[in-house]
Design a protein around this motif. Structure first.
Motif, PDB file in Angstrom:
ATOM      1  N   LYS A  41     -41.791 -34.913   2.509  1.00  0.00           N
ATOM      2  CA  LYS A  41     -40.876 -35.933   2.930  1.00  0.00           C
ATOM      3  C   LYS A  41     -41.547 -37.002   3.727  1.00  0.00           C
ATOM      4  CE  LYS A  41     -37.650 -32.670   4.688  1.00  0.00           C
ATOM      5  NZ  LYS A  41     -37.142 -31.621   5.760  1.00  0.00           N
ATOM      6  N   MET A  43     -41.289 -40.267   6.104  1.00  0.00           N
ATOM      7  CA  MET A  43     -40.460 -41.335   7.139  1.00  0.00           C
ATOM      8  C   MET A  43     -41.066 -42.143   7.418  1.00  0.00           C
ATOM      9  SD  MET A  43     -38.966 -37.912   8.925  1.00  0.00           S
ATOM     10  CE  MET A  43     -39.699 -36.386   8.153  1.00  0.00           C
ATOM     11  N   CYS A  63     -42.562 -35.470  15.951  1.00  0.00           N
ATOM     12  CA  CYS A  63     -43.023 -34.477  14.859  1.00  0.00           C
ATOM     13  C   CYS A  63     -43.030 -33.078  15.315  1.00  0.00           C
ATOM     14  CB  CYS A  63     -44.353 -34.827  14.308  1.00  0.00           C
ATOM     15  SG  CYS A  63     -44.330 -36.331  13.365  1.00  0.00           S
ATOM     16  N   LEU A  67     -39.247 -33.979  13.673  1.00  0.00           N
ATOM     17  CA  LEU A  67     -39.448 -34.287  12.513  1.00  0.00           C
ATOM     18  C   LEU A  67     -39.881 -33.160  11.533  1.00  0.00           C
ATOM     19  CD1 LEU A  67     -40.461 -37.916  13.230  1.00  0.00           C
ATOM     20  CD2 LEU A  67     -38.064 -36.976  12.730  1.00  0.00           C
ATOM     21  N   TYR A  75     -47.764 -31.920   9.320  1.00  0.00           N
ATOM     22  CA  TYR A  75     -47.334 -33.396   9.356  1.00  0.00           C
ATOM     23  C   TYR A  75     -48.654 -34.272   9.510  1.00  0.00           C
ATOM     24  CZ  TYR A  75     -47.619 -33.076  14.229  1.00  0.00           C
ATOM     25  OH  TYR A  75     -47.969 -32.963  15.729  1.00  0.00           O
TER      26      TYR A  75
ATOM     27  N   TYR B  56     -28.782 -33.033   7.384  1.00  0.00           N
ATOM     28  CA  TYR B  56     -29.795 -33.985   7.418  1.00  0.00           C
ATOM     29  C   TYR B  56     -31.262 -33.500   8.039  1.00  0.00           C
ATOM     30  CZ  TYR B  56     -25.858 -37.223   6.654  1.00  0.00           C
ATOM     31  OH  TYR B  56     -24.816 -37.875   6.165  1.00  0.00           O
ATOM     32  N   LEU B  57     -32.213 -33.901   7.436  1.00  0.00           N
ATOM     33  CA  LEU B  57     -33.650 -33.498   7.713  1.00  0.00           C
ATOM     34  C   LEU B  57     -33.994 -32.243   7.376  1.00  0.00           C
ATOM     35  CD1 LEU B  57     -36.172 -34.837   8.913  1.00  0.00           C
ATOM     36  CD2 LEU B  57     -35.398 -33.948  11.243  1.00  0.00           C
ATOM     37  N   ARG B  58     -33.209 -31.248   8.134  1.00  0.00           N
ATOM     38  CA  ARG B  58     -33.435 -29.737   7.556  1.00  0.00           C
ATOM     39  C   ARG B  58     -32.180 -29.205   8.088  1.00  0.00           C
ATOM     40  NH1 ARG B  58     -37.929 -30.820  10.416  1.00  0.00           N
ATOM     41  NH2 ARG B  58     -37.004 -29.486  12.423  1.00  0.00           N
ATOM     42  N   ALA B  61     -31.389 -28.657  11.932  1.00  0.00           N
ATOM     43  CA  ALA B  61     -32.451 -29.413  12.826  1.00  0.00           C
ATOM     44  C   ALA B  61     -31.615 -30.228  13.747  1.00  0.00           C
ATOM     45  CB  ALA B  61     -33.304 -29.981  11.748  1.00  0.00           C
ATOM     46  N   ILE B  62     -30.799 -30.746  13.594  1.00  0.00           N
ATOM     47  CA  ILE B  62     -29.849 -31.817  14.429  1.00  0.00           C
ATOM     48  C   ILE B  62     -29.134 -31.093  15.586  1.00  0.00           C
ATOM     49  CG2 ILE B  62     -28.769 -34.020  14.740  1.00  0.00           C
ATOM     50  CD1 ILE B  62     -31.127 -34.632  12.872  1.00  0.00           C
ATOM     51  N   GLU B  94     -33.847 -22.883  14.040  1.00  0.00           N
ATOM     52  CA  GLU B  94     -34.297 -24.132  14.105  1.00  0.00           C
ATOM     53  C   GLU B  94     -34.484 -24.445  15.804  1.00  0.00           C
ATOM     54  OE1 GLU B  94     -35.508 -26.861  13.228  1.00  0.00           O
ATOM     55  OE2 GLU B  94     -35.497 -26.448  10.856  1.00  0.00           O
TER      56      GLU B  94
END
Lengths: 83, 233
Positions: A41, A43, A63, A67, A75, B56-58, B61-62, B94
């Motif tokens: 990915k 960003m 990160c 992220l 990352y 979203y993202l993974r 994750a959110i 997560e």
């Protein structure tokens, strides 16, 4: 203002089924020299900071916390000063 | 026994879980919006399947940063039960409440089908009515259920008997063919070391009544109630 260009990739040794599918696609297009494809990915995060050290620490924390997932991902990032 | 079903934007198995707790088990059950900060009134918190925050993202994750997840971490430390199903399992990973991570299925497809599971540990609040080696038929529905953990982590899971379910064939054999997603060692569900948090990809709420075609998933729900009854007897 700084722009962080962040790359998140699967850790070495973690199977990447998307990368394998793309690799076989490339092979079937005649790109026989392709030995491996890894998908990750990308960003871009724009942040306000006064120094490169400050922005670097901030992006690293982003990160680590959100992220990237350190269980399966690595990352790295590049920082650019922007107007 | 009081059940709380956590609802995120994008949850889509919340109603099924509510039904299983409220109607199949006959227990007081409430929906809990993910912004809630105090979940101390519940005995068991269920994190249902779906696509919290659109994956979203993974996946998960959110959602892990929601106030409800902080509350769940607190309640789990106090010994309350936490059951994460499918996306709920991903959120638990997560958030670090369970070890490991979820990768895309190794064949890249979304799989929605019945699967056989081998019960690996019946000394948990979620499986106490089962037998080790018992085969359950429970549906899966996911694209990111390829459980990953490094070698040391896997050894830890085994040492502490944290593997609850593994994908198997009809006879209970753990084979590569019976693995629907590439999960390491066919892992379908794990607990934390203490045993009061279970994450599983298959959906026990979708196999809890005869009208759904299979009642094998009821074992998880009824075990929870039995465990709670035993400690409050």
């Amino acid at each position: 203002m700084w722009r962080a260009k962040i790359f998140v990739t699967l850790r070495e040794g973690v199977l990447d089924p998307q990368g394998q599918a793309v690799r076989s696609g490339l092979m079937s297009q005649g790109f026989k020299a392709v030995s491996d494809v890894r998908i990750g990915k990308y960003m871009e995060v724009t942040v306000e900071a006064t120094s490169i050290d400050e922005v670097s620490a901030m992006v690293r924390a982003m990160c680590e916390r959100l992220l990237a997932n350190p269980v399966m991902e690595d990352y790295h990032f590049i920082l650019e000063e922007v107007q | 026994m009081k059940f709380g079903i956590v609802v995120f934007p994008g949850s889509n198995c919340d109603v099924d879980c509510y039904h299983a707790a409220k109607e199949v088990l006959g227990q007081p059950t409430e929906y809990v919006w993910h912004q809630e900060q105090d979940l101390s009134r519940f005995d068991c918190l269920v994190i249902p399947g779906g696509f919290s925050y659109g994956d979203y993202l993974r996946c998960g994750a959110i959602a892990r940063f929601s106030p409800a997840m902080e509350a769940i971490a607190r309640e789990s430390e106090r010994g309350k039960l936490v059951l994460g199903i499918c996306n709920g399992f991903q959120i638990l990973l997560e958030s670090g409440l369970l070890p490991g991570a979820m990768l895309r299925n190794n064949h890249l497809q979304f799989r929605c089908e019945e699967r056989h599971l081998r019960l690996e540990n019946n000394r948990t609040p979620f499986t106490n009515l089962g037998e080790v080696g018992q085969v359950l038929r429970i549906p899966i529905a996911h694209a990111e259920g390829n459980y990953f953990i490094d070698e040391n982590g896997l050894a830890e899971l085994k040492r502490h008997n944290q593997i609850a379910f593994r994908y198997c064939d009809e006879q209970g054999r753990i084979t590569p063919e019976s693995n629907p997603n590439g999960s390491i060692e066919n892992i379908a569900g794990i607990t934390n070391r203490r045993g009061n948090i279970l994450g599983m990809m298959p959906h026990p709420e979708r196999a809890a009544e005869a009208i759904l075609g299979c009642t094998d998933g009821k074992l998880v729900w009824v075990s929870i109630l039995k465990w709670w009854g035993d400690i409050h007897a």
